[in-house]
Design an enzyme around this catalytic site. Structure first.
Site, mmCIF file in Angstrom:
data_model
loop_
_atom_site.group_PDB
_atom_site.id
_atom_site.type_symbol
_atom_site.label_atom_id
_atom_site.label_comp_id
_atom_site.label_asym_id
_atom_site.label_seq_id
_atom_site.Cartn_x
_atom_site.Cartn_y
_atom_site.Cartn_z
ATOM 1 N N ASP A 213 70.146 11.774 -37.042
ATOM 2 C CA ASP A 213 69.013 11.594 -36.137
ATOM 3 C C ASP A 213 67.696 11.602 -36.914
ATOM 4 O O ASP A 213 67.403 12.530 -37.671
ATOM 5 C CB ASP A 213 68.996 12.703 -35.086
ATOM 6 C CG ASP A 213 70.311 12.792 -34.308
ATOM 7 O OD1 ASP A 213 71.167 11.909 -34.505
ATOM 8 O OD2 ASP A 213 70.474 13.744 -33.521
ATOM 9 N N ASP B 31 71.492 12.206 -43.315
ATOM 10 C CA ASP B 31 71.267 12.796 -42.004
ATOM 11 C C ASP B 31 71.395 11.686 -40.949
ATOM 12 O O ASP B 31 71.264 10.500 -41.272
ATOM 13 C CB ASP B 31 69.875 13.431 -41.973
ATOM 14 C CG ASP B 31 69.527 14.004 -40.626
ATOM 15 O OD1 ASP B 31 70.367 14.716 -40.046
ATOM 16 O OD2 ASP B 31 68.414 13.728 -40.134
#
Length: 357
Positions: free
Chosen positions: A10, A8
């Protein structure tokens, strides 16, 4: 085959701001320890793929131009440190769209699921949200939730790199009998303070030497029938520790066979050991005192014999000196110091011509 770490963006590679949009350069901040961890994983053969949900990216509320600049700078910084990404996969839908390409959906994974060169057994997913773990579950790979203030989680980047790159040799053994309950946890590839509680303070101190001077994390918790005798607690602790060593070592690839001689004031102790799979213990030494602290000296060689029996260890232990306390402690330290290089992995070859240990 190549393992892939899906990551991922953020909150995982870069810190997530309060408005959940990194749409300005001044918002770009890297998560602690991410670069050293990715370098370690790169050197272990991993490739990296970013998989990120960017709510409404390209809309008036989140223009693409605001996203692209900080994102490109992030990628350039990673590349300057030797880290490149095989792919950057972005879903731009809103949560209410329920798009199959939005994590935890795996609609963006079609090409990867058809790629037979991927080592899925070693692959993983790192993210900061439960949806990232669900994404990992949908791919049938290991998931790691990074620890953050917003969403909790248990992992940090050094721990993730250790878990994936080192194939850590970890064991947990629970040994319960009518006389004792022993739990041993160890990690041969991580140094740490030993946590020992057997109800016998001097024995605890001796076991601490094994973890400290052996260079590995060790946790031993023991409850025994000490109101009757120390024998069962000391013997069963040796058996449980030996079993944990055997389980953590696995097929013993890359380990060595070593000895160590250790002086302690007037005392000299020597330990020569071999994880041969054929347990054998030879002890040369004498104790004048019946016990040192709360530990009967007759149980010192008995502990080592139990350890050898359960771990498949061949150990020759010699000690001479005048002070029995020094002699007992030197025995434990000599064993630990011989264990340190013996447990260290050097390559992947088996230290035998027989094909198995």
């Amino acid at each position: 085959m190549t393992p892939i770490l899906f990551i991922d963006r953020d909150g995982t590679l870069i810190e997530e701001p309060s408005d959940f949009q990194i749409d300005a350069y001044e918002k770009l901040r890297f998560v602690p320890q991410v670069i050293p961890a990715l370098l370690k994983l790169r050197d272990a053969g991993y490739q990296f793929v970013i998989v990120t949900n960017q709510d409404g990216l390209g809309s008036d509320s989140y223009p693409r131009a605001s996203f692209d600049g900080p994102n490109e700078l992030m990628l350039q910084i990673f590349e300057s440190q030797g880290i490149t990404f095989r792919d950057v996969l972005i879903d731009c839908s809103w949560p209410q769209d329920n798009a199959p390409t939005r994590k935890p959906g795996i609609g963006l994974m079609t090409a990867y699921l058809q790629d037979r060169s991927i080592d899925w057994a070693r692959s993983g997913m790192v993210g900061d949200r439960i949806t990232d773990l669900q994404f990992a579950e949908n791919l049938n790979i290991r998931g790691f939730q990074l620890r953050t203030e917003q969403f909790g989680g248990e992992w940090d980047w050094p721990g993730i790199a250790h878990a994936l790159a080192d194939a850590p040799r970890i064991a947990v053994v629970q040994r319960d009998t009518k006389e004792t309950k022993i739990r041993v946890e160890l990690d041969l590839d991580r140094a740490g303070d030993a946590r020992i509680d057997t109800g016998l303070p001097f024995f605890d101190h001796m076991l601490e030497q094994i973890g400290k001077h052996g260079g590995f994390a060790l946790d031993i918790q023991a409850e025994g029938d000490l109101h009757i005798d120390e024998h069962h607690t000391i013997e069963d602790t040796g058996l449980a520790l030996g079993q944990a060593l055997r389980e953590a070592l696995g097929d013993k690839r890359g380990i060595g066979r070593y000895g160590f001689t250790l002086p302690m004031d007037e005392t000299l102790a020597s330990a020569a050991l071999d994880f041969s799979g054929r347990p054998y213990f030879v002890f040369e030494g004498e104790f004048k005192r019946e016990r040192v602290g709360d530990m009967p000296t007759e149980l010192v060689p008995h502990f080592f014999r139990s350890l050898c029996d359960a771990s498949g260890l061949n150990l020759n232990l010699q000690v001479r000196g005048d002070n029995d306390h020094h002699k007992v402690e030197a025995c434990f330290k000599a064993l630990a110091r011989a264990l340190r290089p013996a447990l260290a992995r050097q390559g992947t070859a088996l230290p035998t011509t027989k094909g198995a240990l």
